[in-house]
Design an enzyme around this catalytic site. Structure first.
Site, PDB file in Angstrom:
ATOM      1  CD  GLU A  26       0.377 -11.682  -5.688  1.00 31.12           C
ATOM      2  OE1 GLU A  26      -1.053 -10.713  -4.281  1.00 31.12           O
ATOM      3  OE2 GLU A  26       1.217 -10.863  -6.650  1.00 31.12           O
ATOM      4  CD  GLN A  31      -2.454  -1.264   0.105  1.00 30.17           C
ATOM      5  OE1 GLN A  31      -3.152  -0.483  -0.440  1.00 30.17           O
ATOM      6  NE2 GLN A  31      -3.546  -2.390   0.291  1.00 30.17           N
ATOM      7  CE1 TYR A  60      -6.874 -11.367  -8.701  1.00 30.68           C
ATOM      8  CE2 TYR A  60      -8.664 -11.071  -7.168  1.00 30.68           C
ATOM      9  CZ  TYR A  60      -7.980 -10.869  -8.219  1.00 30.68           C
ATOM     10  OH  TYR A  60      -8.773 -11.496  -9.352  1.00 30.68           O
ATOM     11  CB  CYS A 110      -8.323   0.834  -5.070  1.00 31.17           C
ATOM     12  SG  CYS A 110      -7.593  -0.110  -6.737  1.00 31.17           S
ATOM     13  CG  ASP A 158      -6.654  -5.748  -2.085  1.00 33.85           C
ATOM     14  OD1 ASP A 158      -7.185  -4.444  -3.070  1.00 33.85           O
ATOM     15  OD2 ASP A 158      -6.166  -4.932  -0.963  1.00 33.85           O
TER      16      ASP A 158
HETATM   17  C1  LIG Z   1      -4.228  -4.311  -4.554  1.00 31.96           C
HETATM   18  S1  LIG Z   1      -2.732  -5.234  -4.604  1.00 31.96           S
HETATM   19  C2  LIG Z   1      -3.474  -6.087  -2.954  1.00 31.96           C
HETATM   20  C3  LIG Z   1      -2.659  -6.848  -1.683  1.00 31.96           C
HETATM   21  C4  LIG Z   1      -3.100  -6.887  -0.397  1.00 31.96           C
HETATM   22  N1  LIG Z   1      -3.654  -7.172   0.559  1.00 31.96           N
HETATM   23  C5  LIG Z   1      -2.397  -5.997  -0.505  1.00 31.96           C
HETATM   24  O1  LIG Z   1      -2.638  -4.755   0.364  1.00 31.96           O
HETATM   25  O2  LIG Z   1      -0.722  -5.543   0.897  1.00 31.96           O
HETATM   26  C6  LIG Z   1      -3.593  -6.686  -6.012  1.00 31.96           C
HETATM   27  C7  LIG Z   1      -2.397  -7.888  -5.860  1.00 31.96           C
HETATM   28  O3  LIG Z   1      -3.088  -8.130  -6.542  1.00 31.96           O
HETATM   29  C8  LIG Z   1      -1.615  -8.889  -7.608  1.00 31.96           C
HETATM   30  N2  LIG Z   1      -2.647  -9.634  -8.426  1.00 31.96           N
HETATM   31  C9  LIG Z   1      -2.754  -9.408  -9.497  1.00 31.96           C
HETATM   32  N3  LIG Z   1      -3.337  -9.581 -10.892  1.00 31.96           N
HETATM   33  C10 LIG Z   1      -3.462 -10.790 -10.541  1.00 31.96           C
HETATM   34  C11 LIG Z   1      -3.994 -11.875 -10.391  1.00 31.96           C
HETATM   35  N4  LIG Z   1      -4.516 -12.466 -12.084  1.00 31.96           N
HETATM   36  N5  LIG Z   1      -3.843 -13.284  -9.895  1.00 31.96           N
HETATM   37  C12 LIG Z   1      -3.223 -13.630  -8.791  1.00 31.96           C
HETATM   38  N6  LIG Z   1      -2.905 -12.057  -8.204  1.00 31.96           N
HETATM   39  C13 LIG Z   1      -2.455 -11.116  -8.971  1.00 31.96           C
HETATM   40  C14 LIG Z   1      -1.257  -8.283  -7.305  1.00 31.96           C
HETATM   41  O4  LIG Z   1       0.180  -8.624  -7.493  1.00 31.96           O
HETATM   42  C15 LIG Z   1      -1.280  -7.192  -5.915  1.00 31.96           C
HETATM   43  O5  LIG Z   1       0.152  -7.782  -5.725  1.00 31.96           O
END
Ligand SMILES: C[S@@+](CC[C@H](N)C(=O)[O-])C[C@H]1O[C@@H](n2cnc3c(N)ncnc32)[C@H](O)[C@@H]1O
Length: 504
Positions: A291, A238, A267, A369, A342
């Site tokens: 993830e 974040q 995620y 977001c 998320d």
């Molecule tokens: C908004 S971040 C949230 C991470 C965690 N909840 C945090 O607050 O630190 C979204 C996460 O989703 C992962 N991500 C994006 N697309 C994805 C997918 N299709 N499958 C798995 N992970 C994914 C990104 O690498 C990232 O770490």
């Protein structure tokens, strides 16, 4: 330069105000405020909508303030879209954008449900002080740092950026000569629990430009809990200093008592929420995290193990309908089932939202977001029988157009939601069949009754209970084949499983 004088309407997603050109075309204008009369320069045009920026304010709104980033305003740089808006008006702006996004991209029923779940809701503020711990710049010819022009690919050298935390301000970033090749993306990072670092071309550097460890440390306090995380400097974390604790606290508050639940966290990044979830689930609960980023997945596994949580399965993978179908939800006898997601700005998307609902978790906590993808995902889940229990909207990015929501949804009881038309065709499942897989039914029966049941017996009991099977599923290939018949005690056990999974 084509300009026109117009009066601006309400705010729209992305930091724009909506206006109309004399010829009738809608124009999305940056740098304005609702109700202002402004001279607008048209910067680009598409068939149905034009884009533009304010070049002169003719009648100013009472909410207009001197821009927090005069250099950014002069050079028309992106990233601080609400820098000219008084802070309380930024919160109202974001509330209006969220409402509008829900109405346009969800439905009026969804908006009514959200209003009912949280009457009089407002965007919650965490303060307007600069809090950015991660900012990316582009190294320019001449060794300075540059940022992108709004809605364009041009990079301008900058001498300032107003949203940095004090540790990053102290680095005097804009007066230094950077040795990285022009065009390099340079991310500056101020972790809460280790020294600031730079990240460029996949490598981590100290603030003096020397190669250093790629790991940084973050500490998050939420009431009585304190967790420390090891994060790869290139992974997602974040970007506002206040955000990790605010979002983790919001998740804990929304979920309440989840001890003994079976949960998926999708995620999951480096495990920010995973540690709080694992703590709440307790020794009898089970958590599976998913993830896509390899280093973040490694961090999550490390952080969970370091904090002593061993009831967690940490998976690296693309969150997709196929993957969700293969995850072990509903296999254990638990206090309930839960999905926390998320996703990135694009949201879950229809296919993933449907795949989540097809597992029939009791609760779904969705972070977003982006209010547009949030509205779409909520609407998909609403149509599949999920209802909003609680929700909150946060301003974690003052002076920008960004806004963060967390929504807790719960499954309607089966009698009500069974009448909802479920678009299962793309999954090749009938609606009742989708509630539990054969494997889940077998596991349930084995755990509760101590004996195994075959796919054939489950299919026979399904037929007895009027649960429609897909064509030819588990049917013998030869019509005249003699089949064993499910004994009565196994039939009762399978029916018990059907009731547990709300299939009958
Ligand atoms: C908004 S971040 C949230 C991470 C965690 N909840 C945090 O607050 O630190 C979204 C996460 O989703 C992962 N991500 C994006 N697309 C994805 C997918 N299709 N499958 C798995 N992970 C994914 C990104 O690498 C990232 O770490």
């Amino acid at each position: 330069m084509q300009t026109e004088i117009i009066t601006l309407g309400g705010p729209a997603h992305g930091g724009y105000c909506v206006g109309r050109l004399a010829a009738g075309k809608v124009i999305m204008v940056r740098g304005g405020l609702p109700g202002e009369t402004v001279e607008v320069e048209v910067t680009s045009e598409r068939s149905k909508v034009a884009y533009g920026r304010v070049v002169q304010v003719k009648t100013a709104s009472a909410d207009r303030v001197p821009h927090i980033w005069p250099e950014g305003e002069t050079k028309d740089l992106g990233g601080v879209e609400l820098g000219h808006v008084a802070y309380p008006a930024q919160l109202r702006w974001k509330r209006d954008v969220v409402r509008d996004a829900i109405r346009r991209n969800g439905s009026s029923e969804l908006l009514a449900e959200l209003d009912q779940a949280h009457p009089g809701w407002e965007v919650e503020s965490s303060g307007s002080e600069p809090g950015r711990t991660r900012v990316s710049f582009t190294v320019c010819e001449g060794g300075g740092l540059g940022m992108y022009e709004a809605a364009a690919h041009n990079v301008h050298t900058v001498r300032s950026f107003p949203l940095l935390v004090p540790e990053l301000v102290d680095l005097d970033l804009f007066r230094r000569h950077w040795e990285f090749a022009p065009g390099t993306r340079l991310r500056v990072i101020a972790p809460s629990n280790s020294a600031p670092v730079l990240f460029a071309d996949g490598q981590t550097f100290s603030v003096d430009g020397e190669p250093t460890t790629s790991r940084v440390r973050e500490t998050v306090h939420v009431s009585d809990l304190t967790f420390t995380y090891r994060i790869f400097s290139g992974s997602f974390w974040q970007t506002d200093r206040r955000a990790p604790a605010i979002l983790a606290a919001a998740l804990r508050d929304a979920l309440g008592q989840i001890e003994g639940f079976e949960a998926w966290e999708l995620y999951s990044g480096s495990g920010l929420f995973s540690l709080f979830l694992a703590q709440g689930l307790g020794a009898k609960g089970r958590l599976t995290t998913v993830e896509g980023d390899g280093p973040a997945t490694k961090s999550a596994a490390y952080n969970l193990a370091k904090a002593g949580f061993d009831q967690v399965e940490v998976r690296r993978g693309d969150v997709s309908p196929q993957l969700l179908r293969s995850l072990p939800m509903g296999e254990m006898v638990s206090q309930g089932t839960l999905v926390v997601a998320d996703p990135p700005r694009s949201g879950l998307g229809k296919a993933v939202a449907r795949a989540i609902c097809a597992q029939h978790p009791d609760l779904v906590a969705l972070f977003s977001c982006d209010p547009v993808s949030c509205a779409r995902d909520l609407e998909t889940m609403r149509q599949l029988g999920y209802r909003v229990k609680t929700w909150r909207v946060f301003d974690l990015f003052p002076y920008t157009s960004h806004v963060e929501t967390i929504v807790l949804l719960s499954k309607l009881d089966s009698k009500k939601y069974i009448s909802v038309e479920l678009p299962m065709d793309d999954m090749g499942l009938t609606s009742a069949e989708s509630k539990a897989t054969y494997k889940q039914i077998q596991n349930y029966v084995f755990k509760k009754f101590g004996f195994k049941v075959s796919n054939l017996y489950i299919a026979q009991v399904k037929e007895k209970c009027g649960i429609k099977e897909r064509e030819n599923y588990n049917k013998p290939k030869k019509e005249d084949l003699k089949q064993p018949i499910c004994p009565i005690e196994k039939e009762e056990a399978i029916k018990d499983a059907f009731r547990y999974f709300q299939m009958i």
